[in-house]
Design an enzyme around this catalytic site. Structure first.
Site, short mmCIF file in Angstrom:
data_model
loop_
_atom_site.label_atom_id
_atom_site.label_comp_id
_atom_site.label_asym_id
_atom_site.label_seq_id
_atom_site.Cartn_x
_atom_site.Cartn_y
_atom_site.Cartn_z
N GLY A 11 0.84 -1.21 0.00
CA GLY A 11 0.00 0.00 0.00
C GLY A 11 0.86 1.25 0.00
N ARG A 72 0.99 -4.88 -5.68
CA ARG A 72 1.07 -6.15 -4.97
C ARG A 72 1.31 -7.19 -6.07
NH1 ARG A 72 -3.02 -3.32 -1.84
NH2 ARG A 72 -2.07 -2.86 0.17
N ASP A 103 5.74 -5.02 6.10
CA ASP A 103 6.40 -6.28 6.46
C ASP A 103 6.25 -7.36 5.38
OD1 ASP A 103 3.68 -6.10 7.31
OD2 ASP A 103 3.93 -7.98 8.36
N THR A 126 4.04 2.69 5.65
CA THR A 126 2.62 2.28 5.72
C THR A 126 1.90 3.21 6.68
OG1 THR A 126 1.08 0.61 6.56
CG2 THR A 126 3.32 0.47 7.39
N ASP A 128 -0.38 2.37 8.59
CA ASP A 128 -0.93 1.61 9.73
C ASP A 128 -0.07 1.68 11.00
OD1 ASP A 128 -3.03 0.89 8.15
OD2 ASP A 128 -2.27 -1.10 7.68
N ASP A 130 2.19 -0.34 12.08
CA ASP A 130 2.07 -1.66 12.73
C ASP A 130 3.31 -2.52 12.49
OD1 ASP A 130 1.70 -2.04 10.03
OD2 ASP A 130 0.04 -3.44 10.23
N ARG A 172 -6.75 -2.63 8.61
CA ARG A 172 -7.37 -3.96 8.45
C ARG A 172 -6.96 -4.89 9.58
NH1 ARG A 172 -6.37 -6.02 2.65
NH2 ARG A 172 -7.61 -4.21 2.13
P1 ADP Z 1 3.14 -4.62 2.72
O1 ADP Z 1 4.55 -4.61 2.25
O2 ADP Z 1 2.56 -3.23 2.79
O3 ADP Z 1 2.95 -5.43 3.98
P2 ADP Z 1 1.95 -6.78 1.15
O4 ADP Z 1 1.82 -7.70 2.30
O5 ADP Z 1 0.80 -6.65 0.19
O6 ADP Z 1 2.24 -5.27 1.58
O7 ADP Z 1 3.27 -7.22 0.36
C1 ADP Z 1 3.69 -6.53 -0.80
C2 ADP Z 1 4.28 -7.51 -1.77
O8 ADP Z 1 5.44 -8.11 -1.18
C3 ADP Z 1 3.38 -8.68 -2.14
O9 ADP Z 1 2.45 -8.36 -3.14
C4 ADP Z 1 4.39 -9.68 -2.62
O10 ADP Z 1 4.82 -9.38 -3.92
C5 ADP Z 1 5.56 -9.45 -1.66
N1 ADP Z 1 5.46 -10.38 -0.52
C6 ADP Z 1 4.68 -10.27 0.58
N2 ADP Z 1 4.83 -11.32 1.40
C7 ADP Z 1 5.72 -12.14 0.80
C8 ADP Z 1 6.28 -13.42 1.12
N3 ADP Z 1 5.95 -14.06 2.23
N4 ADP Z 1 7.15 -13.96 0.25
C9 ADP Z 1 7.51 -13.33 -0.89
N5 ADP Z 1 7.01 -12.12 -1.25
C10 ADP Z 1 6.12 -11.54 -0.44
O1 F6P Z 2 -1.70 -0.94 4.74
C1 F6P Z 2 -2.47 0.23 4.76
C2 F6P Z 2 -3.90 -0.04 4.46
O2 F6P Z 2 -4.39 1.23 4.34
C3 F6P Z 2 -4.73 -0.84 5.44
O3 F6P Z 2 -5.08 -0.17 6.61
C4 F6P Z 2 -5.91 -1.19 4.58
O4 F6P Z 2 -6.63 -2.25 5.07
C5 F6P Z 2 -5.25 -1.50 3.30
O5 F6P Z 2 -4.09 -0.71 3.24
C6 F6P Z 2 -6.13 -1.29 2.11
O6 F6P Z 2 -5.34 -1.27 0.96
P1 F6P Z 2 -5.89 -1.47 -0.51
O7 F6P Z 2 -7.20 -0.77 -0.61
O8 F6P Z 2 -4.83 -0.86 -1.36
O9 F6P Z 2 -6.01 -2.94 -0.70
#
Ligand code: ADP
Ligand code: F6P
Length: 324
Positions: A11, A72, A103, A126, A128, A130, A172
Protein backbone atom coordinates in the site's frame (compact mmCIF):
# COMPACT_ATOMS: atom_id res chain seq x y z
CA UNK A 1 28.59 -1.72 -4.11
CA UNK A 2 28.24 0.51 -7.14
CA UNK A 3 24.61 0.20 -8.22
CA UNK A 4 21.54 0.35 -6.00
CA UNK A 5 17.87 0.03 -6.89
CA UNK A 6 14.89 1.44 -5.02
CA UNK A 7 11.25 0.39 -5.14
CA UNK A 8 8.01 1.06 -3.30
CA UNK A 9 5.80 -1.94 -2.57
CA UNK A 10 2.44 -2.77 -0.96
CA UNK A 11 0.00 0.00 0.00
CA UNK A 12 1.27 3.50 -0.76
CA UNK A 13 1.85 5.97 2.06
CA UNK A 14 2.42 9.74 2.09
CA UNK A 15 6.14 10.36 2.44
CA UNK A 16 7.24 7.52 0.16
CA UNK A 17 8.38 10.10 -2.40
CA UNK A 18 10.47 11.85 0.23
CA UNK A 19 12.05 8.47 0.99
CA UNK A 20 12.79 7.80 -2.69
CA UNK A 21 14.37 11.26 -2.94
CA UNK A 22 16.52 10.56 0.11
CA UNK A 23 17.64 7.19 -1.25
CA UNK A 24 18.56 8.52 -4.69
CA UNK A 25 20.34 11.61 -3.37
CA UNK A 26 22.27 9.69 -0.73
CA UNK A 27 23.38 7.27 -3.41
CA UNK A 28 24.52 9.99 -5.80
CA UNK A 29 26.24 11.77 -2.87
CA UNK A 30 28.31 8.61 -2.39
CA UNK A 31 29.05 8.36 -6.10
CA UNK A 32 26.75 5.37 -6.70
CA UNK A 33 24.58 4.74 -9.73
CA UNK A 34 20.94 4.68 -8.68
CA UNK A 35 17.99 2.95 -10.32
CA UNK A 36 14.27 3.35 -9.78
CA UNK A 37 12.09 0.24 -10.14
CA UNK A 38 8.45 0.86 -11.04
CA UNK A 39 5.43 -0.97 -9.60
CA UNK A 40 7.31 -2.72 -6.79
CA UNK A 41 8.28 -6.35 -7.29
CA UNK A 42 6.13 -6.58 -10.43
CA UNK A 43 8.38 -4.00 -12.12
CA UNK A 44 11.43 -5.87 -10.92
CA UNK A 45 10.21 -9.04 -12.64
CA UNK A 46 9.19 -7.12 -15.77
CA UNK A 47 12.41 -5.12 -15.95
CA UNK A 48 10.70 -1.74 -15.43
CA UNK A 49 13.99 -0.30 -14.22
CA UNK A 50 15.43 3.12 -15.02
CA UNK A 51 18.46 5.11 -13.92
CA UNK A 52 17.70 7.94 -11.52
CA UNK A 53 19.82 10.95 -10.77
CA UNK A 54 19.54 13.69 -8.18
CA UNK A 55 17.52 15.91 -10.56
CA UNK A 56 14.96 13.15 -11.17
CA UNK A 57 13.81 13.40 -7.58
CA UNK A 58 13.54 17.20 -7.44
CA UNK A 59 10.23 18.70 -6.32
CA UNK A 60 8.78 15.48 -4.93
CA UNK A 61 9.46 15.80 -1.19
CA UNK A 62 6.02 17.39 -0.75
CA UNK A 63 4.07 15.01 -2.98
CA UNK A 64 1.81 12.19 -1.78
CA UNK A 65 1.62 8.78 -3.42
CA UNK A 66 4.73 7.32 -4.99
CA UNK A 67 6.19 8.43 -8.29
CA UNK A 68 7.69 4.96 -8.67
CA UNK A 69 4.15 3.54 -8.40
CA UNK A 70 3.52 0.52 -6.25
CA UNK A 71 1.92 -2.90 -6.62
CA UNK A 72 1.07 -6.15 -4.97
CA UNK A 73 2.73 -8.93 -6.94
CA UNK A 74 1.54 -12.54 -6.75
CA UNK A 75 4.47 -13.87 -8.80
CA UNK A 76 6.98 -12.71 -6.18
CA UNK A 77 5.55 -15.17 -3.64
CA UNK A 78 6.95 -17.95 -5.86
CA UNK A 79 10.67 -18.82 -6.21
CA UNK A 80 10.34 -18.61 -10.02
CA UNK A 81 9.13 -15.00 -9.77
CA UNK A 82 12.02 -14.07 -7.52
CA UNK A 83 14.46 -15.79 -9.90
CA UNK A 84 13.17 -13.60 -12.74
CA UNK A 85 13.62 -10.54 -10.55
CA UNK A 86 17.20 -11.59 -9.75
CA UNK A 87 17.90 -12.01 -13.49
CA UNK A 88 16.78 -8.44 -14.14
CA UNK A 89 18.96 -7.15 -11.32
CA UNK A 90 21.93 -9.04 -12.76
CA UNK A 91 21.20 -7.55 -16.19
CA UNK A 92 21.45 -4.04 -14.71
CA UNK A 93 24.34 -5.05 -12.38
CA UNK A 94 22.31 -3.88 -9.40
CA UNK A 95 23.76 -5.37 -6.21
CA UNK A 96 21.62 -3.76 -3.53
CA UNK A 97 17.97 -2.89 -3.09
CA UNK A 98 16.12 -0.44 -0.88
CA UNK A 99 12.58 -1.71 -0.32
CA UNK A 100 10.14 0.94 0.88
CA UNK A 101 7.01 -0.78 2.15
CA UNK A 102 5.56 -2.95 4.88
CA UNK A 103 6.40 -6.28 6.46
CA UNK A 104 5.04 -8.28 3.50
CA UNK A 105 7.50 -6.53 1.21
CA UNK A 106 10.30 -7.32 3.67
CA UNK A 107 9.45 -11.01 3.64
CA UNK A 108 9.93 -10.90 -0.12
CA UNK A 109 13.21 -9.01 0.30
CA UNK A 110 14.49 -11.53 2.82
CA UNK A 111 13.86 -14.36 0.32
CA UNK A 112 15.55 -12.44 -2.48
CA UNK A 113 18.70 -12.28 -0.36
CA UNK A 114 18.51 -15.91 0.80
CA UNK A 115 17.97 -17.26 -2.70
CA UNK A 116 20.00 -14.85 -4.83
CA UNK A 117 22.31 -12.94 -2.50
CA UNK A 118 20.84 -9.51 -3.30
CA UNK A 119 21.52 -7.20 -0.39
CA UNK A 120 18.25 -5.64 0.79
CA UNK A 121 17.47 -2.91 3.31
CA UNK A 122 13.90 -1.99 4.23
CA UNK A 123 12.39 1.42 4.93
CA UNK A 124 9.03 1.27 6.75
CA UNK A 125 6.25 2.87 4.73
CA UNK A 126 2.62 2.28 5.72
CA UNK A 127 -0.08 4.41 7.28
CA UNK A 128 -0.93 1.61 9.73
CA UNK A 129 2.14 2.05 11.99
CA UNK A 130 2.07 -1.66 12.73
CA UNK A 131 5.64 -2.67 11.90
CA UNK A 132 7.89 -4.05 14.63
CA UNK A 133 11.36 -2.55 15.04
CA UNK A 134 10.38 1.08 14.49
CA UNK A 135 8.44 3.55 16.62
CA UNK A 136 6.84 5.12 13.56
CA UNK A 137 6.29 4.26 9.91
CA UNK A 138 6.37 6.76 7.07
CA UNK A 139 2.84 7.93 6.26
CA UNK A 140 1.27 7.26 9.64
CA UNK A 141 1.50 10.85 10.88
CA UNK A 142 -0.05 12.24 7.69
CA UNK A 143 -2.89 9.72 7.76
CA UNK A 144 -3.47 10.45 11.44
CA UNK A 145 -3.79 14.17 10.79
CA UNK A 146 -6.18 13.58 7.89
CA UNK A 147 -8.35 11.33 10.04
CA UNK A 148 -8.37 13.85 12.89
CA UNK A 149 -9.33 16.67 10.54
CA UNK A 150 -12.18 14.52 9.22
CA UNK A 151 -13.37 13.78 12.77
CA UNK A 152 -13.24 17.49 13.63
CA UNK A 153 -15.37 18.34 10.61
CA UNK A 154 -17.87 15.62 11.39
CA UNK A 155 -18.07 16.76 15.00
CA UNK A 156 -19.24 20.19 13.83
CA UNK A 157 -22.18 18.73 11.96
CA UNK A 158 -22.82 16.05 14.62
CA UNK A 159 -23.14 18.74 17.28
CA UNK A 160 -25.35 20.90 15.09
CA UNK A 161 -27.82 18.07 14.52
CA UNK A 162 -27.47 16.23 17.87
CA UNK A 163 -26.40 13.12 15.94
CA UNK A 164 -24.50 9.93 16.54
CA UNK A 165 -21.74 9.28 13.98
CA UNK A 166 -19.78 6.12 13.28
CA UNK A 167 -16.50 6.95 11.54
CA UNK A 168 -14.45 4.19 9.93
CA UNK A 169 -10.70 4.67 9.96
CA UNK A 170 -8.28 2.46 7.97
CA UNK A 171 -6.53 -0.46 9.62
CA UNK A 172 -7.37 -3.96 8.45
CA UNK A 173 -5.20 -5.65 11.05
CA UNK A 174 -4.13 -2.78 13.25
CA UNK A 175 -6.10 -0.34 15.38
CA UNK A 176 -3.23 2.07 16.05
CA UNK A 177 -4.38 4.70 13.57
CA UNK A 178 -7.99 4.43 14.75
CA UNK A 179 -6.96 4.64 18.40
CA UNK A 180 -4.78 7.71 17.95
CA UNK A 181 -7.24 9.55 15.73
CA UNK A 182 -10.03 8.75 18.18
CA UNK A 183 -8.03 10.12 21.12
CA UNK A 184 -6.99 13.24 19.19
CA UNK A 185 -10.52 13.75 17.87
CA UNK A 186 -12.11 13.31 21.30
CA UNK A 187 -14.21 10.34 20.18
CA UNK A 188 -16.70 8.90 22.68
CA UNK A 189 -15.82 5.32 21.71
CA UNK A 190 -12.96 3.70 19.77
CA UNK A 191 -13.23 0.15 18.44
CA UNK A 192 -10.04 -1.66 17.40
CA UNK A 193 -9.27 -5.18 16.16
CA UNK A 194 -6.83 -5.84 19.04
CA UNK A 195 -9.57 -5.89 21.69
CA UNK A 196 -12.92 -7.74 21.53
CA UNK A 197 -15.81 -5.37 20.92
CA UNK A 198 -18.88 -5.75 23.11
CA UNK A 199 -21.61 -4.03 21.09
CA UNK A 200 -24.12 -4.28 23.96
CA UNK A 201 -21.75 -2.42 26.22
CA UNK A 202 -21.10 0.11 23.47
CA UNK A 203 -24.84 0.76 23.09
CA UNK A 204 -25.20 1.06 26.88
CA UNK A 205 -22.29 3.49 27.14
CA UNK A 206 -23.72 5.65 24.38
CA UNK A 207 -27.11 5.70 26.14
CA UNK A 208 -25.40 6.64 29.39
CA UNK A 209 -23.66 9.46 27.54
CA UNK A 210 -27.05 10.85 26.59
CA UNK A 211 -28.20 10.48 30.21
CA UNK A 212 -25.12 12.48 31.28
CA UNK A 213 -25.99 15.29 28.90
CA UNK A 214 -24.16 14.40 25.68
CA UNK A 215 -26.19 15.57 22.71
CA UNK A 216 -23.95 14.06 20.04
CA UNK A 217 -21.37 11.29 19.96
CA UNK A 218 -18.62 9.95 17.75
CA UNK A 219 -17.63 6.30 17.54
CA UNK A 220 -14.38 5.60 15.69
CA UNK A 221 -14.32 2.10 14.19
CA UNK A 222 -11.12 0.58 12.83
CA UNK A 223 -11.70 -1.03 9.45
CA UNK A 224 -10.75 -4.48 10.80
CA UNK A 225 -12.72 -4.43 14.06
CA UNK A 226 -14.14 -7.80 15.09
CA UNK A 227 -17.67 -6.36 15.32
CA UNK A 228 -17.51 -5.48 11.61
CA UNK A 229 -17.28 -2.33 9.56
CA UNK A 230 -18.72 0.98 10.80
CA UNK A 231 -22.03 0.32 9.02
CA UNK A 232 -22.37 -3.10 10.70
CA UNK A 233 -21.65 -1.62 14.12
CA UNK A 234 -24.08 1.26 13.53
CA UNK A 235 -26.90 -1.11 12.60
CA UNK A 236 -26.29 -3.30 15.65
CA UNK A 237 -26.23 -0.28 17.99
CA UNK A 238 -29.41 1.16 16.52
CA UNK A 239 -31.15 -2.18 17.14
CA UNK A 240 -29.90 -2.39 20.72
CA UNK A 241 -30.50 1.28 21.50
CA UNK A 242 -33.54 2.41 19.47
CA UNK A 243 -33.37 5.90 20.99
CA UNK A 244 -30.64 6.61 18.43
CA UNK A 245 -32.77 7.17 15.37
CA UNK A 246 -30.64 9.82 13.71
CA UNK A 247 -27.27 8.19 13.12
CA UNK A 248 -24.83 8.45 10.23
CA UNK A 249 -21.83 6.50 8.98
CA UNK A 250 -18.70 7.97 7.36
CA UNK A 251 -15.91 5.85 5.88
CA UNK A 252 -12.81 8.03 5.53
CA UNK A 253 -11.13 5.36 3.39
CA UNK A 254 -8.32 6.06 0.99
CA UNK A 255 -8.46 9.83 1.59
CA UNK A 256 -6.15 8.88 4.47
CA UNK A 257 -3.55 7.50 2.08
CA UNK A 258 -3.25 10.53 -0.21
CA UNK A 259 -2.15 14.13 0.01
CA UNK A 260 0.81 16.17 1.09
CA UNK A 261 2.95 14.43 3.70
CA UNK A 262 3.36 16.20 7.02
CA UNK A 263 6.73 17.66 8.01
CA UNK A 264 7.12 14.75 10.44
CA UNK A 265 6.74 12.17 7.67
CA UNK A 266 9.08 14.05 5.32
CA UNK A 267 11.79 14.26 7.97
CA UNK A 268 11.34 10.62 8.96
CA UNK A 269 11.50 9.54 5.30
CA UNK A 270 14.62 11.64 4.72
CA UNK A 271 16.45 10.19 7.72
CA UNK A 272 15.49 6.58 7.02
CA UNK A 273 16.17 6.76 3.28
CA UNK A 274 19.64 8.11 3.95
CA UNK A 275 20.34 5.45 6.58
CA UNK A 276 19.17 2.65 4.27
CA UNK A 277 21.63 3.53 1.50
CA UNK A 278 24.50 4.00 3.93
CA UNK A 279 23.71 0.60 5.44
CA UNK A 280 24.00 -1.00 1.99
CA UNK A 281 27.26 0.84 1.38
CA UNK A 282 28.58 -0.61 4.64
CA UNK A 283 27.69 -4.12 3.44
CA UNK A 284 24.57 -4.62 5.53
CA UNK A 285 21.60 -6.69 4.40
CA UNK A 286 18.39 -8.06 5.91
CA UNK A 287 17.87 -4.96 8.05
CA UNK A 288 15.26 -2.24 8.28
CA UNK A 289 16.17 1.39 8.90
CA UNK A 290 13.67 2.36 11.59
CA UNK A 291 13.33 5.01 14.28
CA UNK A 292 13.71 4.26 17.97
CA UNK A 293 13.54 7.01 20.57
CA UNK A 294 14.26 9.61 17.85
CA UNK A 295 17.41 7.76 16.78
CA UNK A 296 17.75 5.88 13.53
CA UNK A 297 18.17 2.18 14.30
CA UNK A 298 18.98 -0.76 12.03
CA UNK A 299 16.91 -3.76 13.07
CA UNK A 300 16.61 -7.23 11.51
CA UNK A 301 13.91 -7.27 8.82
CA UNK A 302 12.26 -10.24 10.54
CA UNK A 303 11.41 -8.04 13.54
CA UNK A 304 8.95 -6.25 11.28
CA UNK A 305 6.62 -9.23 11.19
CA UNK A 306 7.77 -11.18 14.27
CA UNK A 307 7.51 -8.28 16.74
CA UNK A 308 4.52 -6.38 15.39
CA UNK A 309 3.90 -3.17 17.30
CA UNK A 310 2.13 -4.27 20.46
CA UNK A 311 -1.17 -2.63 21.20
CA UNK A 312 -0.79 -0.48 24.28
CA UNK A 313 -3.91 -0.80 26.51
CA UNK A 314 -2.99 2.48 28.22
CA UNK A 315 -4.21 4.31 25.13
CA UNK A 316 -7.60 2.67 25.50
CA UNK A 317 -7.72 3.85 29.11
CA UNK A 318 -6.91 7.43 28.10
CA UNK A 319 -9.73 7.31 25.57
CA UNK A 320 -12.25 5.81 28.01
CA UNK A 321 -11.51 8.09 30.96
CA UNK A 322 -11.49 11.28 28.93
CA UNK A 323 -14.62 10.57 26.94
CA UNK A 324 -16.99 9.94 29.86
P1 ADP B 1 3.14 -4.62 2.72
O1 ADP B 1 4.55 -4.61 2.25
O2 ADP B 1 2.56 -3.23 2.79
O3 ADP B 1 2.95 -5.43 3.98
P2 ADP B 1 1.95 -6.78 1.15
O4 ADP B 1 1.82 -7.70 2.30
O5 ADP B 1 0.80 -6.65 0.19
O6 ADP B 1 2.24 -5.27 1.58
O7 ADP B 1 3.27 -7.22 0.36
C1 ADP B 1 3.69 -6.53 -0.80
C2 ADP B 1 4.28 -7.51 -1.77
O8 ADP B 1 5.44 -8.11 -1.18
C3 ADP B 1 3.38 -8.68 -2.14
O9 ADP B 1 2.45 -8.36 -3.14
C4 ADP B 1 4.39 -9.68 -2.62
O10 ADP B 1 4.82 -9.38 -3.92
C5 ADP B 1 5.56 -9.45 -1.66
N1 ADP B 1 5.46 -10.38 -0.52
C6 ADP B 1 4.68 -10.27 0.58
N2 ADP B 1 4.83 -11.32 1.40
C7 ADP B 1 5.72 -12.14 0.80
C8 ADP B 1 6.28 -13.42 1.12
N3 ADP B 1 5.95 -14.06 2.23
N4 ADP B 1 7.15 -13.96 0.25
C9 ADP B 1 7.51 -13.33 -0.89
N5 ADP B 1 7.01 -12.12 -1.25
C10 ADP B 1 6.12 -11.54 -0.44
O1 F6P C 1 -1.70 -0.94 4.74
C1 F6P C 1 -2.47 0.23 4.76
C2 F6P C 1 -3.90 -0.04 4.46
O2 F6P C 1 -4.39 1.23 4.34
C3 F6P C 1 -4.73 -0.84 5.44
O3 F6P C 1 -5.08 -0.17 6.61
C4 F6P C 1 -5.91 -1.19 4.58
O4 F6P C 1 -6.63 -2.25 5.07
C5 F6P C 1 -5.25 -1.50 3.30
O5 F6P C 1 -4.09 -0.71 3.24
C6 F6P C 1 -6.13 -1.29 2.11
O6 F6P C 1 -5.34 -1.27 0.96
P1 F6P C 1 -5.89 -1.47 -0.51
O7 F6P C 1 -7.20 -0.77 -0.61
O8 F6P C 1 -4.83 -0.86 -1.36
O9 F6P C 1 -6.01 -2.94 -0.70
Amino acid sequence: MKRIGVLTSGGDAPGMNAAVRAVVRTGTYHGLEMFGIEHGYQGLIDGAIRPMGARDVGGIINRGGTLLRTARCQAFYQPEGRAKAAEQLALYKIEGLVVIGGDGSYQGAEKLYEEHGIHCIGVPGTIDNDIGGTDFTIGYDTALNIAVEAIDRIRDTAQSHDRLFFIEVMGRHSGYLAMMSGIAGGAEEILVPETPTDVQRLARDLEQGVAKGKTSSIVVVAEGDDAGHAMDVAKKVSELAPQFTDWRVVVIGHIQRGGTPTAFDRILASRLGLAAVEALVEGETGKMAGISGNNVALRPLSEAWECRTQFNPNFLRVARVLSR
